[in-house]
Design an enzyme around this catalytic site. Structure first.
Site: not given
Ligand code: ADP
Ligand code: AMP
Length: 217
Positions: A13, A88, A127, A161, A172
């Site tokens: 995302k 969420r 990540r 993270r 999660r």
């Molecule tokens: P989210 O925001 O949904 O938690 P991220 O955008 O942070 O996900 O992506 C999670 C991990 O996967 C990151 O390390 C990112 O670089 C990697 N990633 C994202 N899209 C792809 C893809 N299409 N193929 C391989 N790795 C990806």
């Molecule tokens: P993310 O960066 O989207 O993976 O979010 C990391 C963490 O932040 C989640 O696991 C939740 O603990 C918190 N968080 C992010 N967005 C929300 C939301 N809309 N509602 C509640 N908790 C959230």
């Protein structure tokens, strides 16, 4: 345009939101990034949020909705925004609808990024995020930085993270299935959902998302 991105943790995302926001000239609003900024600035909100985030739980709705509302009301979001990680759960989705209704606005689309569980687990395990800006995201094998541990965009230090540990990831994912997935049906009933396969190269996923948004217009 007003767009919501939904999908399990690790679906991509944040990665897609950065690119889509740039192409569509709208701000990328990530509640996770906003919480992490509060944590690094050691605010009261950050202290509260950290305990929930580290356990893999959702931060309570009241503070989350207030924070998201405040961000959406900033001048740069007047012409639209791309929400990443908000709403969420169904209560947050209802609160967002109410907020938009009072401004006589509507969502244009909800992009549901689909990826198999074993893939999202691998993505999360590798990540790495920039200390300066958690929108700068890399993966140790899939999208590695040019220099290990250093952000390509700003030279900041890359770190893993706290909530990307294997144990927290399982929690999660469970929270995603029980609390977040129901918003997909909520938005389907409004005819807003486009499902995007989030597997394959990052550019390819972006192309699919932009195609889906074009179809919706
Ligand atoms: P989210 O925001 O949904 O938690 P991220 O955008 O942070 O996900 O992506 C999670 C991990 O996967 C990151 O390390 C990112 O670089 C990697 N990633 C994202 N899209 C792809 C893809 N299409 N193929 C391989 N790795 C990806
Ligand atoms: P993310 O960066 O989207 O993976 O979010 C990391 C963490 O932040 C989640 O696991 C939740 O603990 C918190 N968080 C992010 N967005 C929300 C939301 N809309 N509602 C509640 N908790 C959230």
């Amino acid at each position: 345009m007003r767009i919501v991105l939904v999908g399990p943790p690790g679906a991509g995302k944040g990665t897609q939101a950065t690119r889509l926001a740039e192409t569509l000239h709208i701000p990328h609003i990530s509640t996770g990034d906003l919480f992490r900024a509060n944590i690094s600035q050691q605010t009261e909100l950050g202290k509260l949020a950290k305990s929930y985030m580290d356990a893999g739980n959702l931060v309570p709705d009241e503070v989350t909705i207030a924070m998201a509302k405040d961000r959406m009301e900033q001048p740069d979001a007047e012409g639209g925004f791309l929400l990443d990680g908000f709403p969420r759960n169904v209560s947050q989705a209802e609160a967002l609808d109410e907020l938009l209704e009072t401004e006589d606005m509507k969502l244009d689309a909800v992009l549901d990024l689909e990826a198999p569980e074993d893939e999202v687990v691998k993505r999360i395990a590798g990540r790495r995020v920039c200390r300066n800006d958690s929108a700068h995201v890399f993966h140790v094998t899939y999208t590695p930085p040019k220099q290990e541990g250093v952000c390509d965009v700003c030279g900041g230090e890359l770190y893993q993270r706290d909530d990307d540990s294997e144990e927290t990831v399982r929690k999660r994912l469970e929270v995603y299935h029980t609390q977040t997935e129901p918003i997909i049906d909520y938005y389907k009933s409004q005819g807003l959902v486009a499902t995007i396969a989030a597997t394959g190269p990052v550019d390819e996923v972006t192309r699919r998302a932009l195609e889906a948004l074009k179809r919706d217009q």
